[in-house]
Scaffold this active site. Sequence first.
Site, mmCIF file in Angstrom:
data_model
loop_
_atom_site.group_PDB
_atom_site.id
_atom_site.type_symbol
_atom_site.label_atom_id
_atom_site.label_comp_id
_atom_site.label_asym_id
_atom_site.label_seq_id
_atom_site.Cartn_x
_atom_site.Cartn_y
_atom_site.Cartn_z
ATOM 1 C CG HIS A 36 -1.578 -1.344 1.443
ATOM 2 N ND1 HIS A 36 -2.350 -1.996 0.500
ATOM 3 C CD2 HIS A 36 -1.493 -2.197 2.498
ATOM 4 C CE1 HIS A 36 -2.726 -3.169 0.977
ATOM 5 N NE2 HIS A 36 -2.215 -3.319 2.184
ATOM 6 C CB CYS A 37 2.502 3.434 -1.404
ATOM 7 S SG CYS A 37 2.331 3.136 -3.174
ATOM 8 C CB ALA A 38 2.702 1.964 4.174
#
Length: 458
Positions: A393-395
């Site tokens: 989640h791009c984290a």
Amino acid sequence: MNSLDTTRIRSYFDFPAAGRVVTNNAASTQPPRELIGLLQRCAPWYENVHRGQSTASRRTTAMYEASFDTIAAWLNAPGRGCIATYRNTTEAINAVMYSLLTDFRDGDNVVTTMLEHNSNYVPWHALCREILPRLGRRVELRLARFDATGRLDLDHLASLVDKRTKLVCCTGASNFFGTKPDLSKIRAIADAGGYPQPTGERRALLLVDAAQLAPTSALDVQALDVDYLAFSFHKMLAPFGVGVLYAKRHLLDHALPFLYGGDMIADGGVTTETVAWNDLPWKYTAGTPNILGVIASAQALRLLLDMVMPTAFFGGSGPLPRVAIEEVMARVGRHTANLTARCMAGLSEIKNLRVYGPEHRTPLVSFTIDGISPFAIAEALDRRGIEARAGCHCATLAHRALGLDPPATCRLSFALYNTPDDVDLATDAVRETVAGRRRAGRPRPGRAQVSTAAGRPT
């Protein structure tokens, strides 16, 4: 009435007729039918802005400029001169990075966190470790950690901020854990640094990535006292392609633009020796902007009010009452919080499933199941008609900090048009996926299953 009439709200959308259970709203929300119709209604008067004397150009320019007033009112910004539009949150944050690039001095530092979306980490990594070193400047990037529940460690953050901290960048809400850092405390931490800014202030600047905060919260940039705030409209019912950067007016006055070219220049303000910038906010609109996208995005805010309350703001350009914005977003926040709590309760009944983050959160739930890839979970849910999302989640930093291998989770996320039935269908699908895997893993009759742990048949 405090609850949302989801039957009425869903009537604005086409996706229910397709039988979709949309539970990937943290990535993008669905556009209401009225916004698509709005784009069609703009077609007869399709023309560029700020460049023509035709009736069509003047009409489109008026709609485009009024959109900035609507966005400013939504954020409780002092006026349209504090608003710049870009393609998305990522580009808005990059615009801040490039506008500040020449203000950094040797020995300065930037503080961000391990909770961030890559959009609020990678630009600062690039600035401190790739761009500025090529210019012969040494600027340090510092990262604040989070605790076991996914909450930002404010004590650690405070220990990283000092008199050479020019900028503090943090998420308003994690797109992995759903945690919401206390922005008032972060503002105080940034103030305590006392960095002498070129504008005369003595404080670290504060940038907030509000991409996950804006869809369910009433944002008041003056009360928050943020220097910069960015979010994307594609997470707030509008079509793809428009992000917003709010910045304090004196910062936009002082800063160099991110992009250069037409329209951001004062009328006749170009000579062989000098270039004069246009007035705010047009100083930050080089070239032909996403005119229809900005118009539709501002109208998405007005339509959101109409969906939740019996109002008639959509299609207009008049003032938006602050009390209406706050009431509508409070209702949306309560509705999505109830859905999230219901989801967490349903998932808690599933054996070997782990939910990441605290009890109280934004409307998303990230989880893993022992022995099943998050990607396999999402694919199995899709076969059952549930639209989830698997990945980091791009984290990426946060997933790696937890030692997840692969650095991925499966995520369900909710919006104002979701219902308790959507949540139950999603959690039931997760339960069925786990049960199906267990059945598939059972030994066939008459054959022994080898346990690698015990080394013998069981």
